[in-house]
Motif scaffolding. Structure first.
Motif, PDB file in Angstrom:
ATOM      1  N   CYS A 119       0.825  -1.213   0.000  1.00 47.84           N
ATOM      2  CA  CYS A 119       0.000   0.000   0.000  1.00 47.84           C
ATOM      3  C   CYS A 119       0.858   1.261   0.000  1.00 47.84           C
ATOM      4  CB  CYS A 119      -0.928  -0.003   1.213  1.00 47.84           C
ATOM      5  SG  CYS A 119      -2.218  -1.269   1.158  1.00 47.84           S
TER       6      CYS A 119
ATOM      7  N   ALA B  84      -2.400  11.284 -11.552  1.00 49.80           N
ATOM      8  CA  ALA B  84      -3.536  11.550 -10.663  1.00 49.80           C
ATOM      9  C   ALA B  84      -4.555  12.479 -11.320  1.00 49.80           C
ATOM     10  CB  ALA B  84      -3.034  12.157  -9.358  1.00 49.80           C
TER      11      ALA B  84
ATOM     12  N   GLY C  47      -7.113   9.968 -12.293  1.00 52.95           N
ATOM     13  CA  GLY C  47      -7.657   9.850 -10.950  1.00 52.95           C
ATOM     14  C   GLY C  47      -6.622   9.355  -9.956  1.00 52.95           C
TER      15      GLY C  47
ATOM     16  N   ARG D 240      -6.843   7.169  -7.714  1.00 51.04           N
ATOM     17  CA  ARG D 240      -6.865   5.712  -7.562  1.00 51.04           C
ATOM     18  C   ARG D 240      -5.931   5.020  -8.538  1.00 51.04           C
ATOM     19  NH1 ARG D 240     -12.877   3.452  -7.535  1.00 51.04           N
ATOM     20  NH2 ARG D 240     -11.656   1.528  -7.343  1.00 51.04           N
ATOM     21  N   SER D 241      -5.605   5.690  -9.651  1.00 48.41           N
ATOM     22  CA  SER D 241      -4.722   5.092 -10.643  1.00 48.41           C
ATOM     23  C   SER D 241      -3.311   4.882 -10.095  1.00 48.41           C
ATOM     24  CB  SER D 241      -4.656   5.963 -11.898  1.00 48.41           C
ATOM     25  OG  SER D 241      -5.898   5.980 -12.559  1.00 48.41           O
TER      26      SER D 241
ATOM     27  N   TRP E  27      -2.706   3.542  -7.433  1.00 43.44           N
ATOM     28  CA  TRP E  27      -2.730   2.229  -6.781  1.00 43.44           C
ATOM     29  C   TRP E  27      -3.189   1.146  -7.749  1.00 43.44           C
ATOM     30  CZ3 TRP E  27      -3.051   6.621  -3.979  1.00 43.44           C
ATOM     31  CH2 TRP E  27      -2.290   6.676  -2.804  1.00 43.44           C
ATOM     32  N   LYS E  28      -3.102   1.436  -9.053  1.00 46.33           N
ATOM     33  CA  LYS E  28      -3.490   0.453 -10.052  1.00 46.33           C
ATOM     34  C   LYS E  28      -2.551  -0.755  -9.961  1.00 46.33           C
ATOM     35  CE  LYS E  28      -4.959   2.064 -13.895  1.00 46.33           C
ATOM     36  NZ  LYS E  28      -4.991   2.753 -15.206  1.00 46.33           N
TER      37      LYS E  28
END
Length: 213
Positions: free
Chosen positions: A8, A39, A43, A45-46, A48-49
């Motif tokens: 993470c 980002a 986004g 979240r990308s 953490w793709k």
């Protein structure tokens, strides 16, 4: 649990590293600019793709690394149970190659394929999730597709773990006077210091190979 927490924390850095390595058009001007661009365009979240295969592969990799290194060390000890530097290096090399073949290569193939995708629309993505990605690769490219890049990965991980296990044992010895099997317990700070110094050596030895792989 440690592998999940590490994944993470490191996943955004790994995404940025992969984008920079694959940036043939020089779209990104540096680490910060790359992260900000990803980002903004795709986004947050990308960043953490590919987290699921990354976290899974870290957890399995560490378990296999430690167990296989212990196994190879047991095979290479002399009749008195001692392990010299050459044998320690060989055991680390074998452990690194083992984790590269069994765990690292197929998981990195999936992770990188997911990271390479651009765009926000789910329907526009070729790979929808790690399982779909793996199934698609196997269907379109065969088993060999899941192990593409295995040779440089074996060279990288073998060299990395060879350096890591050798350096950790010697750092413990020269910094804290701890020898294998002497029963001496290091404090968390001492162990962390030795581990940090040892972990630094591997990437220095494999940095160029990672870029080429």
């Amino acid at each position: 649990m440690g592998g999940v927490v590490e994944a993470c924390c490191l996943q955004p850095i790994d995404v940025i590293k992969t984008r920079l390595q694959l940036d043939k058009a020089h779209k990104y001007k540096g680490i910060y600019h790359c992260g900000k661009t990803v980002a903004t365009e795709e986004g947050v979240r990308s960043l953490w793709k590919g987290l699921t295969p990354f976290a899974t592969h870290l957890t399995l990799k560490y378990a296999l690394r430690m167990s296989s290194n212990s196994f190879y060390q047991s095979l290479l000890r002399d009749k008195d149970g001692r392990l010299n530097d050459g044998s320690r290096l060989a055991a680390g090399l074998a452990a690194g190659v083992t984790e590269a073949v069994v765990i690292v290569t197929p998981f990195e193939v999936v992770k990188i394929r997911l990271q390479q995708q651009k765009g926000l629309a789910y329907g526009q993505l070729k790979y929808h999730n790690p399982v779909h990605c793996a199934v698609t690769i196997l269907r379109e490219e065969g088993v060999r597709g899941m192990w593409s890049g295995a040779t440089p990965t074996m060279m990288r991980n073998g060299t990395n773990q060879m350096c890591l296990f050798w350096a950790k044992a010697n750092m413990d010895k020269y910094l804290w006077g701890k020898y294998e099997g002497d029963g001496k317990q290091l404090t968390p700070t001492q162990s962390m210091t030795s581990g940090f110094a040892a972990a630094f050596l591997g990437p220095c030895a494999t940095g160029m190979r990672d870029m080429q792989g």
